[in-house]
Motif scaffolding. Structure first.
Motif, mmCIF file in Angstrom:
data_model
loop_
_atom_site.group_PDB
_atom_site.id
_atom_site.type_symbol
_atom_site.label_atom_id
_atom_site.label_comp_id
_atom_site.label_asym_id
_atom_site.label_seq_id
_atom_site.Cartn_x
_atom_site.Cartn_y
_atom_site.Cartn_z
ATOM 1 N N VAL A 32 0.838 -1.204 0.000
ATOM 2 C CA VAL A 32 0.000 0.000 0.000
ATOM 3 C C VAL A 32 0.876 1.259 0.000
ATOM 4 C CG1 VAL A 32 -0.297 0.193 2.509
ATOM 5 C CG2 VAL A 32 -2.053 1.068 0.991
ATOM 6 N N ASP A 33 2.058 1.176 0.581
ATOM 7 C CA ASP A 33 2.968 2.330 0.571
ATOM 8 C C ASP A 33 3.374 2.689 -0.860
ATOM 9 O OD1 ASP A 33 4.303 -0.173 0.580
ATOM 10 O OD2 ASP A 33 6.186 0.788 1.150
ATOM 11 N N ARG A 34 3.553 1.697 -1.694
ATOM 12 C CA ARG A 34 3.881 1.955 -3.100
ATOM 13 C C ARG A 34 2.697 2.613 -3.816
ATOM 14 N NH1 ARG A 34 5.115 -2.390 -7.810
ATOM 15 N NH2 ARG A 34 5.972 -0.929 -9.299
ATOM 16 N N ALA A 35 1.490 2.159 -3.524
ATOM 17 C CA ALA A 35 0.305 2.756 -4.130
ATOM 18 C C ALA A 35 0.186 4.228 -3.744
ATOM 19 C CB ALA A 35 -0.950 1.992 -3.701
ATOM 20 N N ILE A 36 0.508 4.553 -2.500
ATOM 21 C CA ILE A 36 0.459 5.946 -2.049
ATOM 22 C C ILE A 36 1.489 6.783 -2.800
ATOM 23 C CG2 ILE A 36 0.876 7.465 -0.070
ATOM 24 C CD1 ILE A 36 -0.305 5.141 1.677
ATOM 25 N N ARG A 37 2.705 6.254 -2.960
ATOM 26 C CA ARG A 37 3.743 6.992 -3.695
ATOM 27 C C ARG A 37 3.342 7.208 -5.146
ATOM 28 N NH1 ARG A 37 6.984 3.502 -0.788
ATOM 29 N NH2 ARG A 37 7.512 2.269 -2.640
ATOM 30 N N ILE A 38 2.746 6.215 -5.766
ATOM 31 C CA ILE A 38 2.296 6.352 -7.159
ATOM 32 C C ILE A 38 1.238 7.434 -7.263
ATOM 33 C CG2 ILE A 38 1.027 5.185 -9.009
ATOM 34 C CD1 ILE A 38 2.513 2.590 -8.128
ATOM 35 N N ALA A 39 0.284 7.438 -6.345
ATOM 36 C CA ALA A 39 -0.766 8.463 -6.354
ATOM 37 C C ALA A 39 -0.160 9.850 -6.203
ATOM 38 C CB ALA A 39 -1.781 8.191 -5.251
ATOM 39 N N GLU A 40 0.803 9.982 -5.292
ATOM 40 C CA GLU A 40 1.462 11.279 -5.104
ATOM 41 C C GLU A 40 2.158 11.730 -6.376
ATOM 42 O OE1 GLU A 40 3.989 10.453 -1.759
ATOM 43 O OE2 GLU A 40 2.474 11.142 -0.314
ATOM 44 N N ARG A 41 2.894 10.823 -7.016
ATOM 45 C CA ARG A 41 3.602 11.179 -8.257
ATOM 46 C C ARG A 41 2.645 11.548 -9.386
ATOM 47 N NH1 ARG A 41 8.432 7.266 -9.696
ATOM 48 N NH2 ARG A 41 8.646 8.875 -11.267
ATOM 49 N N CYS A 42 1.458 10.959 -9.382
ATOM 50 C CA CYS A 42 0.457 11.262 -10.401
ATOM 51 C C CYS A 42 -0.336 12.529 -10.069
ATOM 52 C CB CYS A 42 -0.511 10.096 -10.562
ATOM 53 S SG CYS A 42 0.241 8.625 -11.261
ATOM 54 N N GLY A 43 -0.178 13.017 -8.846
ATOM 55 C CA GLY A 43 -0.930 14.191 -8.430
ATOM 56 C C GLY A 43 -2.403 13.916 -8.207
ATOM 57 N N LEU A 44 -2.718 12.676 -7.827
ATOM 58 C CA LEU A 44 -4.108 12.284 -7.612
ATOM 59 C C LEU A 44 -4.311 11.840 -6.173
ATOM 60 C CD1 LEU A 44 -4.671 10.120 -10.818
ATOM 61 C CD2 LEU A 44 -5.721 12.325 -10.321
ATOM 62 N N PRO A 45 -5.494 12.080 -5.619
ATOM 63 C CA PRO A 45 -5.792 11.527 -4.290
ATOM 64 C C PRO A 45 -5.930 10.009 -4.411
ATOM 65 C CG PRO A 45 -7.709 12.681 -5.161
ATOM 66 C CD PRO A 45 -6.589 12.895 -6.139
ATOM 67 N N ILE A 46 -5.759 9.327 -3.287
ATOM 68 C CA ILE A 46 -5.923 7.868 -3.283
ATOM 69 C C ILE A 46 -6.998 7.516 -2.260
ATOM 70 C CG2 ILE A 46 -4.051 7.547 -1.612
ATOM 71 C CD1 ILE A 46 -3.456 4.871 -3.091
ATOM 72 N N LYS A 47 -7.833 6.550 -2.655
ATOM 73 C CA LYS A 47 -8.836 6.001 -1.748
ATOM 74 C C LYS A 47 -8.411 4.588 -1.427
ATOM 75 C CE LYS A 47 -12.583 8.870 -3.448
ATOM 76 N NZ LYS A 47 -13.994 8.922 -3.845
ATOM 77 N N ILE A 48 -8.339 4.278 -0.142
ATOM 78 C CA ILE A 48 -7.861 2.972 0.293
ATOM 79 C C ILE A 48 -8.994 2.237 1.004
ATOM 80 C CG2 ILE A 48 -6.207 1.770 1.774
ATOM 81 C CD1 ILE A 48 -4.339 4.184 1.378
ATOM 82 N N ALA A 49 -9.285 1.047 0.528
ATOM 83 C CA ALA A 49 -10.280 0.178 1.165
ATOM 84 C C ALA A 49 -9.584 -1.133 1.490
ATOM 85 C CB ALA A 49 -11.467 -0.063 0.234
ATOM 86 N N ALA A 50 -9.611 -1.482 2.753
ATOM 87 C CA ALA A 50 -8.913 -2.709 3.153
ATOM 88 C C ALA A 50 -9.757 -3.494 4.134
ATOM 89 C CB ALA A 50 -7.578 -2.351 3.787
#
Length: 72
Positions: free
Chosen positions: A54-72
């Protein structure tokens, strides 16, 4: 006791369990058709664990300039 997994990866931590079968999500491959759209957010759906990254997904979202929604 017979045990069913939802993925072959789920079996790795407990190989001695009485695994009988892997039953995947069961959704047909052609259920959803990809369409070109401009996303307003990225989504992460899965369990929170080191191997799911999930940490990688957060970094990808940041680099894309998009918010991320996390459901776990």
């Amino acid at each position: 006791m017979p045990v069913i997994s939802i993925s072959n990866s789920q079996r790795r931590p407990v190989p001695q369990a009485g695994w009988v079968k892997t039953i995947y999500h069961g959704l047909p491959a052609d259920l959803l058709t990809p369409k070109p759209v401009r996303p307003s957010y990225l989504a992460f759906l899965g369990r929170i664990s080191p191997e799911k990254s999930v940490d990688r997904a957060i970094r990808i979202a940041e680099r894309c300039g998009l918010p991320i929604k996390i459901a776990a």
